[in-house]
Design an enzyme around this catalytic site. Structure first.
Site, mmCIF file in Angstrom:
data_model
loop_
_atom_site.group_PDB
_atom_site.id
_atom_site.type_symbol
_atom_site.label_atom_id
_atom_site.label_comp_id
_atom_site.label_asym_id
_atom_site.label_seq_id
_atom_site.Cartn_x
_atom_site.Cartn_y
_atom_site.Cartn_z
ATOM 1 C CG ASP A 83 -0.367 -0.193 2.504
ATOM 2 O OD1 ASP A 83 0.725 -1.063 2.524
ATOM 3 O OD2 ASP A 83 -0.766 0.585 3.466
ATOM 4 C CD GLU A 141 3.343 -0.810 7.823
ATOM 5 O OE1 GLU A 141 3.228 -0.537 8.956
ATOM 6 O OE2 GLU A 141 3.337 0.100 6.954
#
Length: 392
Positions: A83, A141
């Site tokens: 991400d 995350e």
């Protein structure tokens, strides 16, 4: 083993241009947590071309690749987070983000590219691999956290993982260096919302009201006593108030103040103790001033606690790949958080930092709009992962 190290070196070097191209493609097309639809599709397609068994939709948008060696043996896992962040890029590079307000400002594009290249090299050495490798491509995350959903979806089972490793590109170390530490190396990044409720009134008559702002000021000061007077000075703790909102006008006594903050701890025991201490202090101060409160405390990621034997293995491998001068021991942990910690609660493993700086342009801190890496670091990440697979 020397012959194997040479094969890894040659195979990795042969795909360095592809490795950089992968990273740049991910960098140009960043996706936020649990929005990694296109990133996951690219990852799955790449693994599929290698003939690696894949599972998609793990932990919502996660992807898992499974490579079985030609001989039986233990199961090792490597994790890469996919991400990006809601940051507007200001690097000015030709491969800058194409998506306004989104950027890979924490190196996850590099992590994903490193793990894909690792999968390619190891798939070419499948006949020499004794055991199984799991490639974990994790979403979110940066928040709200993708590790736990992947674990709940069985990422560490079928087959059961024996050890797990992860890396993070780190501008605090130079290219050709890694940082690795024993025990707790990153903190639990918990958060809270606190509302102080008083009784409003006119600014000229404070005795007829309960000023939520002055009560909040006392609470803020009181919370710092947890660190200075209630927790052992050998235990690192951070209590930060990040926002505070209250009041309506210069001559009105506020009836409510809302504040938000973060608590950072390295010890699981201290982590459990801090919210209890906070509650005692807040309750005592508010009741003493005739106010009330509402505390919402949220535990996010646990501290990242490395396994000693796995750290020793990382050091041993890095000494061969980088040379002794390239291995730096982390003596002071970061108070930042990382949800790799959830994996380490379940299986042995280690998380280490991969140096990516070579000058001013690659020295900006993580999450900075000008964050960028020296792409020579990527190849070191691939070689470290590949050698770890065989050494384990």
């Amino acid at each position: 083993m020397k012959n194997l190290e040479k094969k890894i070196e040659e195979l990795a070097a042969a795909i360095e241009k592809e490795l950089i191209a992968l990273r740049r493609d991910f960098h140009q097309n960043p996706e936020l947590g649990f929005e990694e639809i296109e990133t996951s599709r690219k990852v799955a397609a790449y693994l599929e071309k290698l003939g690696i068994e894949i599972k998609t939709g793990v932990g919502r948008t996660g992807v898992v690749g499974i490579l079985q060696g030609d001989s039986p043996g233990p199961v090792i896992a490597f994790r890469a987070d996919m991400d990006a962040l809601p940051v507007t890029e200001k690097t000015g590079v030709e491969y800058a983000s194409k998506i306004p307000g989104k950027m890979h400002a924490c190196g996850h594009d590099g992590h994903t590219a490193i793990l894909l290249a690792t999968a390619r090299v190891l798939s070419q050495l499948k006949s020499e691999l004794k055991g199984t490798v799991k490639f974990i491509f994790q979403p979110a995350e940066e928040g709200p956290g993708g590790a736990l959903p992947m674990i709940e979806d069985g990422v560490l089972t079928d087959p059961d993982v024996d050890a797990i490793f992860g890396l993070h590109l780190w501008p605090g170390f130079k290219v050709g260096e890694i940082g690795v530490g024993y025990g707790a190396i990153m903190a639990a990044p918990d958060q809270f919302t606190l509302k102080i409720r008083g009784r409003g009134g006119h600014g000229s008559a404070p005795h007829e009201a309960v000023d939520a702002i002055t009560v909040a000021a006392q609470v803020i000061n009181g919370l710092q006593h947890i660190i200075s007077r209630q927790i052992a000075p050998t235990q690192p703790v951070v209590v930060t108030i990040g926002t505070i909102k209250g009041g309506y006008r210069h001559n009105i006594i506020a009836d409510e103040v809302e504040m938000t903050g973060t608590v950072r701890t390295l010890s699981p025991a201290v982590r459990d103790e801090v919210p209890e201490r906070m509650e005692e202090i807040i309750k005592g101060i508010t009741s003493g001033f005739g106010a009330d409160y509402e505390l919402e405390y949220t535990k996010l990621y646990p501290p990242v606690i490395n396994d000693q034997k796995m750290v020793d293995l990382v050091k041993e491998v890095a000494n061969k790949v980088l040379g002794p001068d390239g291995v730096k021991i982390i003596k002071e942990p970061s108070m930042g958080g990382e949800d790799f910690s959830f994996y380490l609660e379940k299986v042995s493993g280690a998380f280490f930092r991969l140096g990516c700086s070579s000058g001013p342009e690659t020295s900006y801190p993580l999450h900075h709009p000008k964050f960028n890496i020296d792409e020579k670091a990527l190849l070191y990440g691939v070689k470290l992962f590949c050698n770890l697979a065989f050494s384990f």
